[in-house]
Write a protein that holds these residues in place. Structure first.
Motif, PDB file in Angstrom:
ATOM      1  N   PHE A 278      41.274   3.366  44.071  1.00  0.00           N
ATOM      2  CA  PHE A 278      42.464   3.208  43.248  1.00  0.00           C
ATOM      3  C   PHE A 278      42.301   1.896  42.522  1.00  0.00           C
ATOM      4  O   PHE A 278      42.034   0.867  43.140  1.00  0.00           O
ATOM      5  N   TRP A 279      42.410   1.920  41.212  1.00  0.00           N
ATOM      6  CA  TRP A 279      42.083   0.711  40.460  1.00  0.00           C
ATOM      7  C   TRP A 279      43.284   0.142  39.717  1.00  0.00           C
ATOM      8  O   TRP A 279      44.093   0.871  39.169  1.00  0.00           O
ATOM      9  N   GLY A 280      43.320  -1.180  39.672  1.00  0.00           N
ATOM     10  CA  GLY A 280      44.286  -1.877  38.842  1.00  0.00           C
ATOM     11  C   GLY A 280      45.579  -2.142  39.593  1.00  0.00           C
ATOM     12  O   GLY A 280      45.691  -1.836  40.771  1.00  0.00           O
TER      13      GLY A 280
ATOM     14  N   TRP B 225      29.200   3.140  38.747  1.00  0.00           N
ATOM     15  CA  TRP B 225      30.124   3.460  37.659  1.00  0.00           C
ATOM     16  C   TRP B 225      31.480   3.796  38.263  1.00  0.00           C
ATOM     17  O   TRP B 225      31.560   4.550  39.235  1.00  0.00           O
ATOM     18  N   ASN B 226      32.489   3.209  37.671  1.00  0.00           N
ATOM     19  CA  ASN B 226      33.846   3.419  38.147  1.00  0.00           C
ATOM     20  C   ASN B 226      34.635   4.146  37.057  1.00  0.00           C
ATOM     21  O   ASN B 226      34.780   3.627  35.953  1.00  0.00           O
ATOM     22  N   LEU B 227      35.099   5.332  37.367  1.00  0.00           N
ATOM     23  CA  LEU B 227      35.891   6.091  36.392  1.00  0.00           C
ATOM     24  C   LEU B 227      37.353   6.021  36.813  1.00  0.00           C
ATOM     25  O   LEU B 227      37.730   6.574  37.846  1.00  0.00           O
ATOM     26  N   VAL B 228      38.154   5.312  36.024  1.00  0.00           N
ATOM     27  CA  VAL B 228      39.561   5.146  36.376  1.00  0.00           C
ATOM     28  C   VAL B 228      40.398   6.096  35.539  1.00  0.00           C
ATOM     29  O   VAL B 228      40.218   6.182  34.325  1.00  0.00           O
ATOM     30  N   PHE B 229      41.300   6.791  36.213  1.00  0.00           N
ATOM     31  CA  PHE B 229      42.215   7.666  35.484  1.00  0.00           C
ATOM     32  C   PHE B 229      43.594   7.036  35.528  1.00  0.00           C
ATOM     33  O   PHE B 229      44.324   7.147  36.509  1.00  0.00           O
TER      34      PHE B 229
ATOM     35  N   GLU C 209      27.768  -7.698  32.314  1.00  0.00           N
ATOM     36  CA  GLU C 209      28.186  -6.892  31.164  1.00  0.00           C
ATOM     37  C   GLU C 209      28.630  -5.532  31.666  1.00  0.00           C
ATOM     38  O   GLU C 209      27.970  -4.924  32.512  1.00  0.00           O
ATOM     39  N   MET C 210      29.737  -5.062  31.120  1.00  0.00           N
ATOM     40  CA  MET C 210      30.247  -3.775  31.561  1.00  0.00           C
ATOM     41  C   MET C 210      30.220  -2.770  30.419  1.00  0.00           C
ATOM     42  O   MET C 210      30.807  -2.998  29.364  1.00  0.00           O
ATOM     43  N   LEU C 211      29.490  -1.692  30.639  1.00  0.00           N
ATOM     44  CA  LEU C 211      29.492  -0.610  29.665  1.00  0.00           C
ATOM     45  C   LEU C 211      30.674   0.288  30.005  1.00  0.00           C
ATOM     46  O   LEU C 211      30.834   0.679  31.166  1.00  0.00           O
TER      47      LEU C 211
ATOM     48  N   VAL D 168      41.835   7.177  30.208  1.00  0.00           N
ATOM     49  CA  VAL D 168      40.574   7.035  30.926  1.00  0.00           C
ATOM     50  C   VAL D 168      40.034   5.631  30.692  1.00  0.00           C
ATOM     51  O   VAL D 168      40.082   5.132  29.567  1.00  0.00           O
ATOM     52  N   ASP D 169      39.557   5.012  31.759  1.00  0.00           N
ATOM     53  CA  ASP D 169      38.958   3.677  31.660  1.00  0.00           C
ATOM     54  C   ASP D 169      37.761   3.664  32.578  1.00  0.00           C
ATOM     55  O   ASP D 169      37.913   3.781  33.789  1.00  0.00           O
ATOM     56  N   THR D 170      36.573   3.581  32.020  1.00  0.00           N
ATOM     57  CA  THR D 170      35.408   3.573  32.906  1.00  0.00           C
ATOM     58  C   THR D 170      34.627   2.285  32.744  1.00  0.00           C
ATOM     59  O   THR D 170      34.676   1.640  31.696  1.00  0.00           O
ATOM     60  N   GLY D 171      33.915   1.916  33.781  1.00  0.00           N
ATOM     61  CA  GLY D 171      33.109   0.703  33.706  1.00  0.00           C
ATOM     62  C   GLY D 171      31.850   0.838  34.537  1.00  0.00           C
ATOM     63  O   GLY D 171      31.893   1.251  35.690  1.00  0.00           O
ATOM     64  N   MET D 172      30.735   0.505  33.898  1.00  0.00           N
ATOM     65  CA  MET D 172      29.440   0.575  34.584  1.00  0.00           C
ATOM     66  C   MET D 172      28.722  -0.745  34.342  1.00  0.00           C
ATOM     67  O   MET D 172      28.537  -1.166  33.200  1.00  0.00           O
TER      68      MET D 172
ATOM     69  N   PHE E  19      33.738 -11.857  33.451  1.00  0.00           N
ATOM     70  CA  PHE E  19      33.539 -12.932  34.424  1.00  0.00           C
ATOM     71  C   PHE E  19      34.533 -12.747  35.564  1.00  0.00           C
ATOM     72  O   PHE E  19      35.726 -12.584  35.333  1.00  0.00           O
ATOM     73  N   ARG E  20      34.018 -12.739  36.776  1.00  0.00           N
ATOM     74  CA  ARG E  20      34.871 -12.564  37.960  1.00  0.00           C
ATOM     75  C   ARG E  20      34.490 -13.592  39.017  1.00  0.00           C
ATOM     76  O   ARG E  20      33.312 -13.812  39.261  1.00  0.00           O
ATOM     77  N   THR E  21      35.505 -14.187  39.637  1.00  0.00           N
ATOM     78  CA  THR E  21      35.193 -15.067  40.762  1.00  0.00           C
ATOM     79  C   THR E  21      35.343 -14.339  42.095  1.00  0.00           C
ATOM     80  O   THR E  21      34.972 -14.873  43.130  1.00  0.00           O
TER      81      THR E  21
ATOM     82  N   THR F 164      37.994  -9.593  33.133  1.00  0.00           N
ATOM     83  CA  THR F 164      37.224  -9.098  34.269  1.00  0.00           C
ATOM     84  C   THR F 164      36.842  -7.633  34.105  1.00  0.00           C
ATOM     85  O   THR F 164      36.128  -7.082  34.926  1.00  0.00           O
ATOM     86  N   ALA F 165      37.359  -6.996  33.080  1.00  0.00           N
ATOM     87  CA  ALA F 165      37.089  -5.572  32.890  1.00  0.00           C
ATOM     88  C   ALA F 165      37.234  -5.210  31.415  1.00  0.00           C
ATOM     89  O   ALA F 165      37.946  -5.883  30.659  1.00  0.00           O
ATOM     90  N   GLY F 166      36.551  -4.144  31.036  1.00  0.00           N
ATOM     91  CA  GLY F 166      36.562  -3.741  29.628  1.00  0.00           C
ATOM     92  C   GLY F 166      37.918  -3.278  29.143  1.00  0.00           C
ATOM     93  O   GLY F 166      38.234  -3.382  27.951  1.00  0.00           O
ATOM     94  N   MET F 167      38.738  -2.775  30.058  1.00  0.00           N
ATOM     95  CA  MET F 167      39.996  -2.156  29.620  1.00  0.00           C
ATOM     96  C   MET F 167      41.059  -3.150  29.168  1.00  0.00           C
ATOM     97  O   MET F 167      42.028  -2.777  28.530  1.00  0.00           O
ATOM     98  N   GLN F 168      40.865  -4.444  29.502  1.00  0.00           N
ATOM     99  CA  GLN F 168      41.953  -5.393  29.243  1.00  0.00           C
ATOM    100  C   GLN F 168      42.396  -5.430  27.787  1.00  0.00           C
ATOM    101  O   GLN F 168      43.577  -5.476  27.494  1.00  0.00           O
TER     102      GLN F 168
HETATM  103  N1  SER Z   1      38.516  -1.127  34.981  1.00  0.00           N
HETATM  104  C1  SER Z   1      37.578  -0.556  35.891  1.00  0.00           C
HETATM  105  C2  SER Z   1      36.692  -1.575  36.555  1.00  0.00           C
HETATM  106  O1  SER Z   1      36.704  -2.709  36.175  1.00  0.00           O
HETATM  107  C3  SER Z   1      36.738   0.443  35.163  1.00  0.00           C
HETATM  108  O2  SER Z   1      36.335  -0.059  33.954  1.00  0.00           O
HETATM  109  O3  SER Z   1      35.984  -1.271  37.462  1.00  0.00           O
END
Ligand code: SER
Length: 596
Positions: A170-172, A194-198, A97-99, A217-221, A79-81, A39-43
């Protein structure tokens, strides 16, 4: 600017700024059994945030070599439900798609915010006036993110454009445990872009926030949203479905669908779902009644109903598959499996066709009767009947209800599912000696919990056999992702014991042992050697669940209300994740099950 150019600009810009491009990971998470989908690029980078892997020494899972950089970018298929009910509005999708740019020890807030700022407002030349920002303003556990606030201000962003946020900022973690932290969110034209997660914390099993050794740092756009605000600046009438990431699909669909509100909404959901279906099927996920398979099934059934509603030929779906593959196969060559995808789709559509027609008839009759009685609610039981007898997923029932200005009592619907599971099991076990649940569709979450529940019985039995017959269960907690099991023991289990326990349980699972129960009084159950913990809570008659091994010897016998699987083979693969010490006399095991 095309979406393709935007992807490329992102990559070029961040490469220029010291990032390495890593390919998108699979939609099936490779190192994260606690979540169904990516569901996210950081996984794929979780181990690096947790310092479990060194980017320079350890091989990255799918790359087969070390990352060789602390600063990474990806264009990740996701993919997110979670947003499935929002699909059709301006900006929500199931597949997207998440950049993202990521750093594990390379840089932190200051650089991450600066990179975001320069990319959007200098590189892409988006007018700063269109943007606003939010930062985390703190809660009982975590202090306010003043640092990010100051950094944003230092970029000459006017104060009124920087707002405080709480939950959303707050993410995650993804799943139950993992890295998480405060975020800065960037909005353009009112759209969350764009979500910038620290990542500063690790959320552990005890639900505590531990500071991370290695801040990250984990960001997703979302590429679709970036494309929207770039291709249609300050135009509220446009949606992601107007961008070039959807235009070919929408144009095709509008050859068949009416251009009214309902037709438009259908086209959007159709286009979103067909993309998800193509990507999910290309990963080898097959429609089924459990887990990922059930998610795909639900998406396909929703489309099947559109075909029926607008009297569309199945072949049109195949043309859509071709279009999706053509749009994406350059970026994601793995989806270039048109024929396989079409075959699975066709099989699934044919399977559903007959019951769909019958179910729709029943539904129409139901609505007619209710309208005569001036009722506007479909009860839990009525929805359940459509679900059980005709395989209608809940969102399909909801959608059909909505079209008739009806609503569905979802809470009662869930209750019906649980209730019928038990009745079906009990009735069938009495009649046929242990064949329950056949034909009854349950949600993946419920099925997983039932499997984990039976696993808990096997675990207690295995602990007694391998470690100490006096071990008592001290509590357990099951959710759709894992089992937490507390038991009495004044020392830690050795690694060898853990391996043996796991092995014994999996052996019993593979043996395909029946799970049955009998009813008796509490005293009699105890006399017969059943496990039982909280005596004062038991009713006059208790159920005792029994698992006998191949020789007919009792392997597990526990007083328990159920429900359980009917055969241990259904459980899949049992895996102990870790053991912990709750107190000097109580140890805890965390375990999951995986599909075979
Ligand atoms: N993990 C965060 C999100 O999915 C930033 O990439 O929004």
């Amino acid at each position: 600017m095309t979406s393709q150019e935007l992807r490329q600009l992102f990559i070029t810009y961040f490469k220029k700024n010291g990032h390495r491009l890593i390919p998108s990971s699979s939609l099936i998470p490779e190192n994260d059994p606690s979540v169904l989908f990516t569901t996210a690029g950081m996984q794929q980078f979780k181990p690096y945030y947790l310092s479990l892997k060194d980017p320079f020494k350890d091989n990255h899972l799918s790359l087969g070599e070390p990352l060789k950089s602390r600063n990474i970018i990806t264009c990740q298929k996701c993919f997110r439900t979670t947003d499935i009910n929002e699909v059709g509005d301006r900006s929500h999708l199931t597949f997207f798609e998440m950049l993202g740019n990521f750093s594990f020890g390379g840089y932190f807030k200051k650089e991450a915010i600066q990179l975001m700022f320069d990319f959007l407002f200098k590189e892409l030349e988006i007018d700063e006036q269109r943007a606003s920002f939010t930062f985390f303003s703190g809660n009982n556990n975590i202090p306010s993110d003043e640092e990010s606030y100051q950094i944003l201000k230092s970029l000459s962003i006017p104060e009124e454009k920087i707002k405080q946020g709480k939950e959303d900022n707050f993410w995650g973690p993804t799943g139950m445990i993992g890295p998480c932290g405060p975020t800065v969110e960037v909005y353009v034209d009112g759209i969350e872009l764009w979500n910038l997660v620290f990542n500063e914390y690790y959320f552990n099993e005890k639900k505590e926030y531990q500071p991370l050794k290695q801040k990250g740092v984990d960001t997703g756009m979302g590429l679709e949203r970036l494309t929207l605000i770039t291709q249609f600046p300050q135009d509220e009438t446009k949606t992601i479905f107007d961008t070039d990431l959807f235009a070919p699909l929408m144009d095709y669909l509008f050859q068949f669908l009416p251009q009214d509100q309902e037709g438009l909404k259908t086209a959007r959901i159709f286009a979103d779902h067909i993309k998800s279906i193509v990507f999910l099927l290309s990963e080898g996920i097959l429609p089924s009644n459990t887990d990922r398979g059930y998610v795909v099934r639900r998406l396909i059934r929703r489309i099947a109903r559109f075909l029926e509603k607008y009297q569309l030929a199945k072949e049109m779906i195949f043309n859509l598959v071709d279009l999706v593959v053509a749009m994406y196969s350059l970026e994601y060559p793995e989806i270039d499996k048109k024929e396989e995808i079409k075959k699975v789709l066709l099989d699934e559509l044919l399977k559903f066709e007959k019951t769909l027609a019958r179910g729709l008839k029943i539904f129409e009759e139901l609505i007619e009767t209710k309208e005569k009685e001036n009722q506007k609610i479909i009860t839990g039981l009525e929805a359940f009947n459509l679900y059980q007898s005709y395989g209608f997923p809940l969102e399909l029932i909801k959608e059909m209800a909505q079209e008739k200005s009806f609503s569905v009592n979802e809470e009662d619907f869930q209750k019906e599912i649980t209730h019928h599971q038990e009745i079906s099991r009990a009735g069938k076990e009495k009649k046929f000696g242990g064949h329950g649940l056949k034909g009854l569709i349950t949600t993946p979450e419920q099925e997983k919990m039932v499997k984990l529940h039976t696993s808990a019985h096997l675990l207690l039995a295995a602990l007694k056999k391998i470690v100490d017959p006096d071990i008592q269960q001290k509590g357990s907690d099951i959710n759709s992702e894992r089992l937490r099991f507390d038991f009495s023991l004044d020392r830690k289990l050795t690694d060898k014991e853990i391996k043996e326990i796991e092995k014994l349980i999996n052996q019993k699972i593979q043996e395909g042992l029946e799970v049955n129960y009998y009813e008796t009084s509490y005293e009699d159950a105890i006399k017969r050697g059943a496990e039982g913990v909280f005596k004062e809570r038991y009713p006059e008659k208790v159920k005792v669940y029994v698992i006998k091994d191949k020789e007919g010897e009792i392997f597990s016998q526990e007083i328990c209300a159920g429900p359980h699987v009917k055969n241990t083979r259904e459980i899949g693969k049992f895996k102990i994740l870790k053991q912990e010490s709750v107190s000097s006399g109580v140890k805890r095991i965390k375990a999951v099950i995986e599909d075979n």
